[in-house]
Design a protein around this motif. Sequence first.
Motif, PDB file in Angstrom:
ATOM      1  N   MET A  16       0.837  -1.204   0.000  1.00 41.65           N
ATOM      2  CA  MET A  16       0.000   0.000   0.000  1.00 41.65           C
ATOM      3  C   MET A  16       0.871   1.254   0.000  1.00 41.65           C
ATOM      4  N   ASP A  17       1.925   1.244   0.799  1.00 45.13           N
ATOM      5  CA  ASP A  17       2.822   2.405   0.865  1.00 45.13           C
ATOM      6  C   ASP A  17       3.570   2.612  -0.444  1.00 45.13           C
ATOM      7  N   ASP A  65      -7.522   2.669  -4.852  1.00 50.32           N
ATOM      8  CA  ASP A  65      -6.529   1.627  -5.147  1.00 50.32           C
ATOM      9  C   ASP A  65      -5.903   1.086  -3.865  1.00 50.32           C
ATOM     10  N   VAL A  66      -5.556   1.989  -2.964  1.00 51.83           N
ATOM     11  CA  VAL A  66      -4.943   1.579  -1.695  1.00 51.83           C
ATOM     12  C   VAL A  66      -5.934   0.753  -0.881  1.00 51.83           C
ATOM     13  N   ARG A  67      -7.161   1.201  -0.812  1.00 47.85           N
ATOM     14  CA  ARG A  67      -8.189   0.457  -0.078  1.00 47.85           C
ATOM     15  C   ARG A  67      -8.455  -0.900  -0.733  1.00 47.85           C
ATOM     16  N   ALA A  84     -17.752  -5.252   9.282  1.00 43.23           N
ATOM     17  CA  ALA A  84     -16.549  -5.810   9.907  1.00 43.23           C
ATOM     18  C   ALA A  84     -15.370  -5.746   8.938  1.00 43.23           C
ATOM     19  N   LEU A  85     -15.617  -6.035   7.675  1.00 43.19           N
ATOM     20  CA  LEU A  85     -14.566  -5.961   6.662  1.00 43.19           C
ATOM     21  C   LEU A  85     -14.107  -4.518   6.482  1.00 43.19           C
ATOM     22  N   GLU A  86     -15.049  -3.602   6.346  1.00 43.73           N
ATOM     23  CA  GLU A  86     -14.704  -2.190   6.165  1.00 43.73           C
ATOM     24  C   GLU A  86     -13.917  -1.649   7.355  1.00 43.73           C
ATOM     25  N   ASP A  87     -14.303  -2.033   8.558  1.00 44.25           N
ATOM     26  CA  ASP A  87     -13.571  -1.608   9.754  1.00 44.25           C
ATOM     27  C   ASP A  87     -12.138  -2.126   9.729  1.00 44.25           C
ATOM     28  N   ARG A  88     -11.972  -3.364   9.329  1.00 42.56           N
ATOM     29  CA  ARG A  88     -10.637  -3.961   9.271  1.00 42.56           C
ATOM     30  C   ARG A  88      -9.803  -3.339   8.149  1.00 42.56           C
ATOM     31  N   VAL A  89     -10.444  -2.984   7.030  1.00 43.07           N
ATOM     32  CA  VAL A  89      -9.753  -2.274   5.955  1.00 43.07           C
ATOM     33  C   VAL A  89      -9.235  -0.942   6.493  1.00 43.07           C
ATOM     34  N   ASP A  90     -10.084  -0.221   7.221  1.00 44.90           N
ATOM     35  CA  ASP A  90      -9.674   1.055   7.812  1.00 44.90           C
ATOM     36  C   ASP A  90      -8.473   0.866   8.739  1.00 44.90           C
ATOM     37  N   GLN A  91      -8.479  -0.196   9.516  1.00 47.81           N
ATOM     38  CA  GLN A  91      -7.364  -0.471  10.426  1.00 47.81           C
ATOM     39  C   GLN A  91      -6.084  -0.778   9.658  1.00 47.81           C
ATOM     40  N   LEU A  92      -6.211  -1.536   8.588  1.00 51.21           N
ATOM     41  CA  LEU A  92      -5.038  -1.887   7.787  1.00 51.21           C
ATOM     42  C   LEU A  92      -4.473  -0.656   7.071  1.00 51.21           C
ATOM     43  N   VAL A  93      -5.343   0.196   6.577  1.00 53.64           N
ATOM     44  CA  VAL A  93      -4.901   1.444   5.950  1.00 53.64           C
ATOM     45  C   VAL A  93      -4.180   2.317   6.980  1.00 53.64           C
TER      46      VAL A  93
END
Length: 110
Positions: A16-17, A65-67, A84-93
């Motif tokens: 992502m970075d 793209d990053v998300r 739950a998926l969206e929350d975890r995506v936010d955490q990973l970002v």
Amino acid sequence: MSKKTKQMEQAVIIDMDVTLIASAERHVQGLEGGEAVLNAVLNATTNGLSGLDELFHDGGMVREDVRAIATGFLRDATDLEGTALEDRVDQLVAAALKYLRTHQNDFKNI
């Protein structure tokens, strides 16, 4: 989380970075040198990915793209769905942005 999944997550964070830095390097006019590119991305992401829209003027394509990188990994590695998926995506970002800030030297010459 297994050791292998944790290693894969770390690779996704770095991906992502790299996507952020490489996109800025290719598409943002007036940035010369790895440090200028890195600083532009760091400034744009001070409050999350939303600042990328202003940096890239792309209607959110780089942000999405990053998300998408995070979402794809999580869909493959977990059984999360919906909120739950969206929350975890936010955490990973957020983890990717934190990693970028704490490992700046790794991203100056991508």
